[in-house]
Design a protein around this motif. Structure first.
Motif, PDB file in Angstrom:
ATOM      1  N   ALA A 184      -8.273  -3.570   9.839  1.00 10.61           N
ATOM      2  CA  ALA A 184      -9.363  -4.533   9.254  1.00 10.61           C
ATOM      3  C   ALA A 184      -9.618  -5.120   8.446  1.00 10.61           C
ATOM      4  CB  ALA A 184     -10.167  -3.386   9.960  1.00 10.61           C
ATOM      5  N   GLY A 185      -9.599  -3.792   7.368  1.00 12.46           N
ATOM      6  CA  GLY A 185      -9.038  -5.577   6.471  1.00 12.46           C
ATOM      7  C   GLY A 185      -8.953  -6.490   5.813  1.00 12.46           C
ATOM      8  N   PHE A 186      -7.212  -5.994   6.196  1.00  6.89           N
ATOM      9  CA  PHE A 186      -5.733  -7.798   6.508  1.00  6.89           C
ATOM     10  C   PHE A 186      -5.935  -8.404   7.308  1.00  6.89           C
ATOM     11  CE2 PHE A 186      -2.565  -8.951   8.743  1.00  6.89           C
ATOM     12  CZ  PHE A 186      -1.880  -9.050   7.419  1.00  6.89           C
ATOM     13  N   ALA A 187      -7.014  -7.920   8.155  1.00  6.17           N
ATOM     14  CA  ALA A 187      -7.835  -8.793   9.263  1.00  6.17           C
ATOM     15  C   ALA A 187      -8.933 -10.166   8.729  1.00  6.17           C
ATOM     16  CB  ALA A 187      -7.864  -8.502  11.100  1.00  6.17           C
ATOM     17  N   PHE A 188      -9.381  -9.404   8.492  1.00  3.60           N
ATOM     18  CA  PHE A 188     -10.410  -9.968   7.924  1.00  3.60           C
ATOM     19  C   PHE A 188     -10.087 -11.220   6.811  1.00  3.60           C
ATOM     20  CE2 PHE A 188     -14.469 -10.315   4.817  1.00  3.60           C
ATOM     21  CZ  PHE A 188     -15.464 -10.875   6.120  1.00  3.60           C
ATOM     22  N   SER A 189     -10.063 -10.212   6.023  1.00  2.44           N
ATOM     23  CA  SER A 189      -9.189 -11.226   4.199  1.00  2.44           C
ATOM     24  C   SER A 189      -8.275 -11.812   4.538  1.00  2.44           C
ATOM     25  CB  SER A 189      -9.280 -10.146   3.387  1.00  2.44           C
ATOM     26  OG  SER A 189      -8.247  -9.017   3.331  1.00  2.44           O
ATOM     27  N   GLU A 232       2.140  -7.399  -6.469  1.00  2.00           N
ATOM     28  CA  GLU A 232       1.227  -6.368  -6.673  1.00  2.00           C
ATOM     29  C   GLU A 232      -0.420  -6.732  -6.999  1.00  2.00           C
ATOM     30  OE1 GLU A 232       0.553  -3.230  -9.231  1.00  2.00           O
ATOM     31  OE2 GLU A 232       1.986  -4.000  -7.633  1.00  2.00           O
ATOM     32  N   ARG A 233      -0.908  -8.343  -6.557  1.00  2.00           N
ATOM     33  CA  ARG A 233      -2.228  -9.036  -6.253  1.00  2.00           C
ATOM     34  C   ARG A 233      -2.465  -8.758  -4.650  1.00  2.00           C
ATOM     35  NH1 ARG A 233      -0.969 -14.726  -8.188  1.00  2.00           N
ATOM     36  NH2 ARG A 233       0.860 -14.503  -8.012  1.00  2.00           N
ATOM     37  N   LEU A 234      -1.805  -8.665  -4.285  1.00  2.80           N
ATOM     38  CA  LEU A 234      -1.665  -7.865  -2.587  1.00  2.80           C
ATOM     39  C   LEU A 234      -1.795  -6.990  -2.301  1.00  2.80           C
ATOM     40  CD1 LEU A 234       0.758 -10.794  -0.948  1.00  2.80           C
ATOM     41  CD2 LEU A 234      -1.504 -10.670  -0.649  1.00  2.80           C
ATOM     42  N   ARG A 235      -1.303  -5.667  -3.121  1.00  2.00           N
ATOM     43  CA  ARG A 235      -1.469  -3.853  -3.000  1.00  2.00           C
ATOM     44  C   ARG A 235      -3.161  -3.707  -3.087  1.00  2.00           C
ATOM     45  NH1 ARG A 235      -1.592   0.242  -6.130  1.00  2.00           N
ATOM     46  NH2 ARG A 235      -1.017  -1.104  -8.260  1.00  2.00           N
ATOM     47  N   HIS A 236      -3.256  -4.683  -4.595  1.00  2.00           N
ATOM     48  CA  HIS A 236      -4.773  -4.358  -5.118  1.00  2.00           C
ATOM     49  C   HIS A 236      -5.960  -4.620  -3.987  1.00  2.00           C
ATOM     50  CE1 HIS A 236      -4.132  -2.432  -8.423  1.00  2.00           C
ATOM     51  NE2 HIS A 236      -3.076  -3.158  -8.689  1.00  2.00           N
ATOM     52  N   ALA A 237      -5.285  -6.336  -3.254  1.00  2.00           N
ATOM     53  CA  ALA A 237      -6.515  -6.904  -2.655  1.00  2.00           C
ATOM     54  C   ALA A 237      -6.278  -6.020  -1.394  1.00  2.00           C
ATOM     55  CB  ALA A 237      -5.585  -8.366  -2.471  1.00  2.00           C
ATOM     56  N   TRP A 238      -5.655  -5.565  -0.672  1.00  4.15           N
ATOM     57  CA  TRP A 238      -5.326  -4.594   0.537  1.00  4.15           C
ATOM     58  C   TRP A 238      -5.870  -3.343   0.526  1.00  4.15           C
ATOM     59  CZ3 TRP A 238      -1.335  -8.440   2.081  1.00  4.15           C
ATOM     60  CH2 TRP A 238      -1.559  -9.429   2.811  1.00  4.15           C
ATOM     61  N   GLY A 239      -6.164  -3.245  -0.958  1.00  6.26           N
ATOM     62  CA  GLY A 239      -5.884  -1.377  -1.056  1.00  6.26           C
ATOM     63  C   GLY A 239      -4.667  -0.284  -0.180  1.00  6.26           C
ATOM     64  N   VAL A 240      -3.539  -0.835  -0.855  1.00  5.22           N
ATOM     65  CA  VAL A 240      -2.497   0.591  -0.548  1.00  5.22           C
ATOM     66  C   VAL A 240      -2.081   0.316  -1.653  1.00  5.22           C
ATOM     67  CG1 VAL A 240      -2.193  -0.365   2.023  1.00  5.22           C
ATOM     68  CG2 VAL A 240      -1.460  -2.319  -0.292  1.00  5.22           C
ATOM     69  N   TYR A 241      -0.811   1.710  -1.189  1.00  6.33           N
ATOM     70  CA  TYR A 241      -0.406   1.981  -2.511  1.00  6.33           C
ATOM     71  C   TYR A 241       1.142   1.098  -3.181  1.00  6.33           C
ATOM     72  CZ  TYR A 241       2.109   5.648  -5.151  1.00  6.33           C
ATOM     73  OH  TYR A 241       2.721   6.080  -7.063  1.00  6.33           O
ATOM     74  N   SER A 242       1.952   0.274  -2.372  1.00  5.42           N
ATOM     75  CA  SER A 242       2.789  -0.304  -2.680  1.00  5.42           C
ATOM     76  C   SER A 242       2.770  -1.157  -1.687  1.00  5.42           C
ATOM     77  CB  SER A 242       4.007   0.340  -3.174  1.00  5.42           C
ATOM     78  OG  SER A 242       4.536   0.853  -1.545  1.00  5.42           O
ATOM     79  N   ILE A 280      10.207 -12.902   7.278  1.00  3.54           N
ATOM     80  CA  ILE A 280      10.014 -12.082   5.388  1.00  3.54           C
ATOM     81  C   ILE A 280       9.570 -10.702   6.563  1.00  3.54           C
ATOM     82  CG2 ILE A 280      10.195 -13.101   3.029  1.00  3.54           C
ATOM     83  CD1 ILE A 280       7.343 -12.768   3.241  1.00  3.54           C
ATOM     84  N   GLU A 281       9.109  -9.443   5.800  1.00  3.36           N
ATOM     85  CA  GLU A 281       8.393  -8.214   5.770  1.00  3.36           C
ATOM     86  C   GLU A 281       8.100  -8.015   4.899  1.00  3.36           C
ATOM     87  OE1 GLU A 281       8.941  -4.760   9.326  1.00  3.36           O
ATOM     88  OE2 GLU A 281       9.689  -4.453   7.536  1.00  3.36           O
ATOM     89  N   LEU A 282       6.766  -7.728   4.964  1.00  2.00           N
ATOM     90  CA  LEU A 282       5.358  -6.648   4.213  1.00  2.00           C
ATOM     91  C   LEU A 282       5.366  -5.600   4.373  1.00  2.00           C
ATOM     92  CD1 LEU A 282       2.730  -8.836   3.649  1.00  2.00           C
ATOM     93  CD2 LEU A 282       4.724  -8.640   2.100  1.00  2.00           C
ATOM     94  N   ARG A 283       5.882  -4.630   3.602  1.00  2.00           N
ATOM     95  CA  ARG A 283       5.404  -3.267   4.206  1.00  2.00           C
ATOM     96  C   ARG A 283       5.079  -2.747   3.173  1.00  2.00           C
ATOM     97  NH1 ARG A 283      12.711  -2.439   3.964  1.00  2.00           N
ATOM     98  NH2 ARG A 283      13.074  -3.252   5.822  1.00  2.00           N
ATOM     99  N   MET A 284       3.724  -2.439   4.104  1.00  2.00           N
ATOM    100  CA  MET A 284       2.993  -1.742   2.752  1.00  2.00           C
ATOM    101  C   MET A 284       3.480  -0.472   2.841  1.00  2.00           C
ATOM    102  SD  MET A 284      -0.172  -4.004   3.485  1.00  2.00           S
ATOM    103  CE  MET A 284       0.109  -5.506   3.880  1.00  2.00           C
ATOM    104  N   THR A 285       3.054   0.319   1.854  1.00  2.00           N
ATOM    105  CA  THR A 285       2.777   1.975   1.557  1.00  2.00           C
ATOM    106  C   THR A 285       1.441   2.426   1.890  1.00  2.00           C
ATOM    107  OG1 THR A 285       5.097   2.038   0.944  1.00  2.00           O
ATOM    108  CG2 THR A 285       4.173   4.019   0.975  1.00  2.00           C
ATOM    109  N   GLY A 286       0.744   3.353   2.468  1.00  2.71           N
ATOM    110  CA  GLY A 286      -0.657   3.966   2.608  1.00  2.71           C
ATOM    111  C   GLY A 286      -1.010   4.945   1.724  1.00  2.71           C
TER     112      GLY A 286
END
Length: 446
Positions: free
Chosen positions: A42-47, A114-124, A135-141
């Motif tokens: 939800a946060g990703f889609a909204f922001s 690092e800025r994207l990590r903080h913006a979407w509240g994920v671990y990495s 490209i592929e963004l690999r987010m770790t929760g």
């Protein structure tokens, strides 16, 4: 009655909050699936658009698009972010495939991770290039390296052995076709032996010849003897074994030349020699000498290792070199050999210079990460190769006895390699397990 209902409702809310908090700590995968993934999506889609704009990951649209927006849609022309092609949730995080607009490259997105990590509240957040323009963004929760659980699909195959888990939740695989020679560094207690155990466990399940060189009198590799084609535990025996491997390498090159091919994998299956992996447990024991009379032996060992490192890949002979330090302080030939070792894995080290020995020449950006590995996380390491890419990994905990059991179970896969027969370790026959006695007891008489 109303007060009782309110009290029950408050108690249920507290219990639910406590349960969620407990799951976040004790069952992070379940917490991510139930709470973390929906919230992050939800946060990703909204922001998404505003975040990309703030992070400087938008570019001006093409002239045609700007003309259509201004004259047909009657809207103000705004910078455009990378286009989302696919969003996929996983058990450990989120995968987002992006199409980069003209003017952006993967390095731009990686610099803002690092800025994207903080913006979407994920671990990495890590960035992987799929193909040019994508490209592929690999987010770790959550911190997947806190408790390592290898993916179920991570099983040994071909010449690929999964040995650790990356911080993005994918398996780190030791691919001998891509990185035939490798160097593993780490201080005592850093998890270097754990990495080697996972490697041996995977290799034992493949039809390859395993050669152990453990000059610490075999204290580590003796347990793997049921699956080893050769094992040496002294520098003198190591010199003899390496000379035999060099001779085998030359014979295999003669075979390639005779059949007109340049790589062992181009041969028909019935003519393809068995791959051989040589595991050097502590390389310093092969380089250091205690007296002048040992110089000739050291020269033979170093020359053989360098020759194998330079040419043996083409004939299916591979090196796995481990040590605490590996640089010019070991003496002549050390840096030349290190240059042949494509894959690099650096665990916690005692000084920055050791991290630079392993990583500075292939991935300079990884040196600070290797220097900051905490002592309370054994098995954590930085893996890199000559492509310049690197990632943080951690090997799953496994005991020496567990690896020894796997070696016994797959002892039937030991290939027939006559040139290694003189170095074949002695494996005593297992004693039969205690069972019920078949002897009828004598009757008791008074």
């Amino acid at each position: 009655m109303t007060d009782l209902a309110m009290w029950l409702e408050a108690t249920a809310g507290l219990a639910g909050t406590g349960g969620v908090g407990y799951a976040k700590v004790r069952a992070p995968r379940a917490y991510w699936a139930m709470v973390g993934l929906p919230v992050t999506l939800a946060g990703f889609a909204f922001s998404y658009r505003s975040t990309m704009d703030v992070c400087g990951l938008t570019v001006q649209p093409s002239g045609l698009r700007a003309f259509v927006t201004r004259n047909v849609a009657r809207r103000e022309v705004q910078p455009v972010p990378p286009k989302i092609r696919r969003v996929r949730g996983t058990s450990t995080g989120l995968r987002v495939t992006l199409r980069l607009p003209a003017g952006l490259e993967p390095a731009d997105v990686a610099a803002a991770s690092e800025r994207l990590r903080h913006a979407w509240g994920v671990y990495s957040v890590t960035v992987a290039e799929i193909k040019p323009g994508f490209i592929e963004l690999r987010m770790t929760g959550y911190d997947v390296l806190r408790r390592v659980r290898m993916p179920r699909k991570a099983i040994p195959h071909d010449m690929i052995v999964p040995v650790a888990l990356r911080e993005d939740g994918t398996a780190f695989e030791r691919d001998y076709r891509k990185a035939p020679m490798a160097l593993t560094l780490g201080a005592n207690g850093s998890g270097k032996s754990m990495y080697q155990r996972n490697l041996v466990k995977g290799l034992a399940q493949l039809p390859v010849g395993l050669v152990g060189i453990d000059c610490k009198r075999g204290v580590e590799q003796n347990a793997y003897a049921p699956r080893l084609s050769a094992l040496v535990t002294t520098p003198d025996d190591a010199a003899s074994l390496l000379a035999v491997l060099v001779a085998e390498m030359e014979d295999r090159f003669d075979l390639l030349s005779k059949l007109g091919v340049s790589d062992v994998w181009e041969l028909p299956e019935d003519l393809c020699p068995v791959p051989v992996v040589a595991l050097v447990d502590e390389v310093a024991e092969l380089f250091l000498i205690s007296s002048k009379k040992d110089e000739e032996r050291r020269e033979r060992i170093v020359t053989a290792l360098i020759r194998l490192g330079q040419m043996a890949r083409a004939v299916g002979i591979y090196l796995e070199v481990c040590g605490q330090r590996f640089g010019s302080d070991l003496g002549k030939g050390a840096t030349m050999l290190r240059a042949q070792l494509t894959g690099r894995v650096v665990h916690r080290v005692n000084d920055k210079q050791t991290a630079e020995m392993g990583l500075a020449d292939v991935a300079p950006d990884a040196v600070p990460a290797a220097s900051l590995i905490p002592m309370e996380r054994p098995g954590t390491a930085v893996a890199a190769d000559t492509s310049g890419g690197w990632s943080k990994i951690r090997t799953p905990a496994i005991t020496r006895d567990e690896v020894a059991a796997v070696c016994r179970d797959f002892a039937h896969l030991i290939p027939d390699l006559p040139f290694l027969e003189p170095f074949r370790p002695y494996v005593p026959a297992e004693a039969p397990a205690d069972g019920p006695s078949l002897v009828k007891p004598r009757p008791v008489t008074e």
